[in-house]
Design a protein around this motif. Structure first.
Motif, PDB file in Angstrom:
ATOM      1  N   ARG A   1       7.771   1.751  21.146  1.00  0.00           N
ATOM      2  CA  ARG A   1       9.168   1.328  21.095  1.00  0.00           C
ATOM      3  C   ARG A   1       9.419   0.406  19.900  1.00  0.00           C
ATOM      4  O   ARG A   1       8.742  -0.605  19.717  1.00  0.00           O
ATOM      5  N   ALA A   2      10.394   0.769  19.097  1.00  0.00           N
ATOM      6  CA  ALA A   2      10.766  -0.030  17.928  1.00  0.00           C
ATOM      7  C   ALA A   2      11.550  -1.254  18.363  1.00  0.00           C
ATOM      8  O   ALA A   2      12.442  -1.167  19.206  1.00  0.00           O
ATOM      9  N   LEU A   3      11.199  -2.405  17.764  1.00  0.00           N
ATOM     10  CA  LEU A   3      11.886  -3.654  18.088  1.00  0.00           C
ATOM     11  C   LEU A   3      12.758  -4.153  16.945  1.00  0.00           C
ATOM     12  O   LEU A   3      13.685  -4.930  17.165  1.00  0.00           O
ATOM     13  N   GLY A   4      12.435  -3.747  15.729  1.00  0.00           N
ATOM     14  CA  GLY A   4      13.203  -4.215  14.589  1.00  0.00           C
ATOM     15  C   GLY A   4      12.568  -3.829  13.273  1.00  0.00           C
ATOM     16  O   GLY A   4      11.583  -3.090  13.236  1.00  0.00           O
ATOM     17  N   LEU A   5      13.133  -4.361  12.211  1.00  0.00           N
ATOM     18  CA  LEU A   5      12.728  -4.018  10.858  1.00  0.00           C
ATOM     19  C   LEU A   5      12.516  -5.307  10.070  1.00  0.00           C
ATOM     20  O   LEU A   5      13.326  -6.228  10.154  1.00  0.00           O
ATOM     21  N   ILE A   6      11.423  -5.359   9.337  1.00  0.00           N
ATOM     22  CA  ILE A   6      11.151  -6.484   8.440  1.00  0.00           C
ATOM     23  C   ILE A   6      11.201  -5.944   7.019  1.00  0.00           C
ATOM     24  O   ILE A   6      10.612  -4.905   6.722  1.00  0.00           O
TER      25      ILE A   6
ATOM     26  N   ALA B   1       0.811  -1.222   0.000  1.00  0.00           N
ATOM     27  CA  ALA B   1       0.000   0.000   0.000  1.00  0.00           C
ATOM     28  C   ALA B   1       0.844   1.271   0.000  1.00  0.00           C
ATOM     29  O   ALA B   1       0.445   2.294  -0.551  1.00  0.00           O
ATOM     30  N   THR B   2       2.018   1.201   0.626  1.00  0.00           N
ATOM     31  CA  THR B   2       2.860   2.400   0.753  1.00  0.00           C
ATOM     32  C   THR B   2       4.028   2.425  -0.218  1.00  0.00           C
ATOM     33  O   THR B   2       4.782   3.391  -0.239  1.00  0.00           O
ATOM     34  N   HIS B   3       4.197   1.347  -0.993  1.00  0.00           N
ATOM     35  CA  HIS B   3       5.317   1.229  -1.940  1.00  0.00           C
ATOM     36  C   HIS B   3       6.665   1.288  -1.229  1.00  0.00           C
ATOM     37  O   HIS B   3       7.639   1.809  -1.763  1.00  0.00           O
ATOM     38  N   LEU B   4       6.708   0.752  -0.004  1.00  0.00           N
ATOM     39  CA  LEU B   4       7.950   0.710   0.762  1.00  0.00           C
ATOM     40  C   LEU B   4       8.442  -0.729   0.842  1.00  0.00           C
ATOM     41  O   LEU B   4       7.675  -1.673   0.667  1.00  0.00           O
ATOM     42  N   HIS B   5       9.726  -0.893   1.124  1.00  0.00           N
ATOM     43  CA  HIS B   5      10.334  -2.215   1.190  1.00  0.00           C
ATOM     44  C   HIS B   5      10.594  -2.693   2.616  1.00  0.00           C
ATOM     45  O   HIS B   5      11.094  -3.793   2.822  1.00  0.00           O
ATOM     46  N   HIS B   6      10.259  -1.843   3.610  1.00  0.00           N
ATOM     47  CA  HIS B   6      10.532  -2.165   5.006  1.00  0.00           C
ATOM     48  C   HIS B   6       9.402  -1.664   5.892  1.00  0.00           C
ATOM     49  O   HIS B   6       8.844  -0.595   5.623  1.00  0.00           O
TER      50      HIS B   6
ATOM     51  N   ALA C   1       8.792 -13.259  13.376  1.00  0.00           N
ATOM     52  CA  ALA C   1       9.784 -13.042  12.320  1.00  0.00           C
ATOM     53  C   ALA C   1      11.054 -12.402  12.864  1.00  0.00           C
ATOM     54  O   ALA C   1      12.147 -12.636  12.347  1.00  0.00           O
ATOM     55  N   LEU C   2      10.914 -11.594  13.915  1.00  0.00           N
ATOM     56  CA  LEU C   2      12.095 -10.947  14.502  1.00  0.00           C
ATOM     57  C   LEU C   2      12.874 -11.877  15.415  1.00  0.00           C
ATOM     58  O   LEU C   2      14.068 -11.666  15.636  1.00  0.00           O
ATOM     59  N   ALA C   3      12.212 -12.885  15.945  1.00  0.00           N
ATOM     60  CA  ALA C   3      12.862 -13.796  16.901  1.00  0.00           C
ATOM     61  C   ALA C   3      14.086 -14.436  16.263  1.00  0.00           C
ATOM     62  O   ALA C   3      14.034 -14.955  15.159  1.00  0.00           O
TER      63      ALA C   3
END
Length: 146
Positions: A57-62, A44-49, A86-88
């Motif tokens: 609080r941010a935990l990670g990036l997919i 929807a946002t045309h983003l890759h991450h 997925a972050l584990a």
């Protein structure tokens, strides 16, 4: 006769900070959202991450590559696995906005990633720095590559 002396008035170019070259806004999913929901947001946002958050609080990036790897093993896995799952086991890499782009590039290489999540002192995601952003700096461009 040619003058081979260096001009002593020359200075090294200023190295920009991550804040100057990162992009945003950061699109986020929660740890409980499915990978399918993460994929929907990317499309929807045309983003890759997308950032994975718990509260603010941010935990990670997919990345879309992470989703492609899950899909390749089990297409239904996108609907069955959560972003938290997925972050584990994955090393999370963050960078502060004041970090210079050379240090950030070293982190990208060290962790074999194509992007770093930029977080403020409170751990809130404020941007994403990609290898493409660094390439733009390297090439000295003031506009995104096409």
């Amino acid at each position: 006769m040619t003058d081979t002396t260096q001009d002593s008035t020359r200075t090294s170019p200023r190295i920009p900070t991550v804040r100057e070259v990162m992009h945003g806004p950061v699109i986020s999913v929660t740890t409980r959202d499915t990978l399918w929901a993460a994929m929907d947001k990317m499309i929807a946002t045309h983003l890759h991450h997308v950032s994975v958050v718990e509260g603010t609080r941010a935990l990670g990036l997919i990345s879309d590559r992470d989703l492609a790897a899950v899909w390749a093993l089990d297409p239904l896995g996108l609907k069955q696995h959560t972003a938290g799952h997925a972050l584990a086991g994955n090393e999370t890499t963050f960078v502060a906005p004041e970090t210079d782009v050379i240090a950030a590039g070293e982190e990208l290489l060290k962790h074999r990633r194509d992007a770093l999540l930029v977080v403020d002192a409170d751990g809130t995601a404020i941007g994403v720095l990609t290898d493409r952003d660094l390439l733009t700096v390297l090439l000295g461009l003031h506009r995104p590559l096409r």
